[in-house]
Design a protein around this motif. Sequence first.
Motif, PDB file in Angstrom:
ATOM      1  N   ARG A   1       0.842  -1.210   0.000  1.00 53.30           N
ATOM      2  CA  ARG A   1       0.000   0.000   0.000  1.00 53.30           C
ATOM      3  C   ARG A   1       0.868   1.248   0.000  1.00 53.30           C
ATOM      4  O   ARG A   1       0.593   2.210  -0.715  1.00 53.30           O
ATOM      5  CB  ARG A   1      -0.927  -0.022   1.214  1.00 53.30           C
TER       6      ARG A   1
ATOM      7  N   SER B   1       2.101   1.872  -3.401  1.00 54.07           N
ATOM      8  CA  SER B   1       1.083   2.447  -4.288  1.00 54.07           C
ATOM      9  C   SER B   1       0.909   3.940  -4.030  1.00 54.07           C
ATOM     10  O   SER B   1       0.548   4.682  -4.934  1.00 54.07           O
ATOM     11  CB  SER B   1      -0.252   1.711  -4.142  1.00 54.07           C
ATOM     12  N   GLN B   2       1.200   4.385  -2.824  1.00 51.88           N
ATOM     13  CA  GLN B   2       1.074   5.811  -2.504  1.00 51.88           C
ATOM     14  C   GLN B   2       2.323   6.593  -2.881  1.00 51.88           C
ATOM     15  O   GLN B   2       2.235   7.701  -3.395  1.00 51.88           O
ATOM     16  CB  GLN B   2       0.768   5.981  -1.012  1.00 51.88           C
TER      17      GLN B   2
END
Length: 173
Positions: A136, A139-140
Amino acid sequence: MHDSVRTANLLGATALAVTDLVLADVARAAGVGTSAAAALVVLSATPGISVTEVGRRIGLSQPAAARMVTTLEAADLAHRRAGSGREVSVQLTPAGERAASELLAARGRPLTELLSALGPAQQAALADLLTPLLARLYSQVGNSELLCRLCDRASCTSGATCPIGQAERERDG
């Protein structure tokens, strides 16, 4: 009932405390600031990259990266070499190689000590929980090099798949 606000707060406190411990040990071991320490790790993993690429991988602008490389040169930890065209590559000196190795060990000590509070099954469960969190974060952030700038890459990929590298392959695949 699960309290996600409390869990987020616990994670935040843990992340900040771990960061403080690791960065203090890394800076002390390397004798340089945290950006320069990250540059040493990056250069030990990918020798000969350009000053601009060093900056990209550790989150510095090209001018800031050039100043930081000058600092590494003054400490006899790195040196520049002419590349193709205007490109300049950066190599670690033998002292820089030793410093990178020492700072990776210094980074690992507080983490290993902290993990000793958990048993083997808990450590495995934590690794399983960290994998999707790191995916995650990738992805950021979108930059595996930046996320892994102080990583001991060999320990992350020996007998396992790096979760950030896997997230990058899935994005690019």
